[in-house]
Design a protein around this motif. Structure first.
Motif, PDB file in Angstrom:
ATOM      1  N   GLY A  19       0.850  10.073   4.472  1.00 42.28           N
ATOM      2  CA  GLY A  19      -0.591   9.336   4.615  1.00 42.28           C
ATOM      3  C   GLY A  19      -0.174   8.331   6.464  1.00 42.28           C
ATOM      4  O   GLY A  19       0.584   8.902   6.452  1.00 42.28           O
ATOM      5  N   GLU A  20      -1.588   7.620   6.605  1.00 43.18           N
ATOM      6  CA  GLU A  20      -1.387   7.024   8.070  1.00 43.18           C
ATOM      7  C   GLU A  20      -0.509   4.868   7.216  1.00 43.18           C
ATOM      8  O   GLU A  20       0.185   5.121   8.662  1.00 43.18           O
ATOM      9  N   LYS A  62       0.905   6.167  -2.491  1.00 46.48           N
ATOM     10  CA  LYS A  62       0.792   6.398  -1.361  1.00 46.48           C
ATOM     11  C   LYS A  62       0.545   4.887  -1.315  1.00 46.48           C
ATOM     12  O   LYS A  62       0.171   3.799  -1.957  1.00 46.48           O
TER      13      LYS A  62
END
Length: 280
Positions: free
Chosen positions: A203-204, A172
């Protein structure tokens, strides 16, 4: 074509075509080739017509071309290389002062293998060409690799390890930022020389965020910490966004080992030419 196959092919039948309206540029590239490949035949061409004639006279093993020629452009040269009967698929490299603009505007065609911006200077051009014809490992280099697919990551890591590159893989963007922060504070055993990231991450945060935060929050310039972004997105606007955000270069999927390694090694050499690692 792998790096070893390219080197063997060139060493056996070294014929390289250099297309540029400038006699000085043709000589510069020819000097590099003759120094790195004893016995190489450099075919200098000033126009599309001359390049077409040279292709008709025999197979070539590497091509460099300017973008602007008196009777056309480098894209036409690249197309003719690809369409010439009996011509193997070989590197076609654009050498131009407008290369970065063409890259950001996504104007290169599928006929072009790679590009070099003349603004980087003659020494960098020599290193770039050397990376194709006589690739050598860069000593003591560590790549921070951000990829959320473990299968893709393992395959790509094997490519890089074969070329003596150390690889620290994270899944990530957040993990990459944690490692870079630790390095900046002197709390890490790693010293990262280049970031390789996929554009799509779980993820973001995405690969775009990786580029933007390294360039803005960490304030690392392109020489301080080169960033290569791997993308399968063919949308030119999205690709341009990555370059404008501060990516040094893009690697289009599916990944071809020779091209990926050539791009990484070139960026590493270019960064080290800058001398001061804290500079832009």
């Amino acid at each position: 074509m792998s790096t070893n196959e390219l080197r063997h092919l060139i060493s056996e039948r070294p014929r390289v075509m250099v297309v540029d309206g400038s006699k000085l540029v043709r000589k510069l590239i020819a000097d590099v080739l003759e120094r790195e490949l004893p016995g190489v035949e450099v075919v200098g061409c000033a126009s599309v017509a001359e390049a077409t004639k040279a292709l008709a006279e025999g197979e070539v093993h590497l091509v460099t071309t300017a973008l602007t020629l008196r009777d056309g452009d480098g894209m036409e040269v690249a197309k003719r290389v690809r369409e010439t009967a009996g011509q193997a698929y070989v590197p076609v490299i654009v050498v131009s002062g407008d290369a970065q603009q063409h890259l950001e505007e996504r104007r290169f065609t599928e006929y072009v293998t790679d590009y070099f911006d003349k603004a980087l200077g003659h020494e960098a051009l020599a290193a770039f060409i050397r990376g194709y014809v006589q690739p050598e490992p860069v000593d003591d280099a560590t790549v921070l690799y951000v990829e959320d697919s473990k299968v893709v990551a393992e395959a790509t890591k094997r490519m890089l390890l074969r070329h003596n590159l150390r690889v620290v893989h994270v899944l990530k963007a957040e993990d990459a930022f944690a490692l870079l922060t630790a390095e900046s504070l002197g709390l890490s055993t790693h010293r990262f020389d280049l970031v390789l990231t996929d554009v799509t991450l779980k993820g973001e945060l995405s690969g775009v965020d990786v580029v933007q935060r390294i360039r803005v929050d960490f304030a690392y310039g392109k020489r301080r910490l080169p960033i290569l972004v791997m993308t399968g997105d063919s949308n030119r606007d999205n690709q341009a966004e990555l370059l404008h955000a501060g990516a040094n270069d893009l690697v289009i999927k599916p990944i071809e080992e020779r091209l990926l390694v050539t791009k990484i090694l070139f960026q590493l050499r270019l960064a080290r030419m800058g001398g001061d690692r804290d500079g832009a």
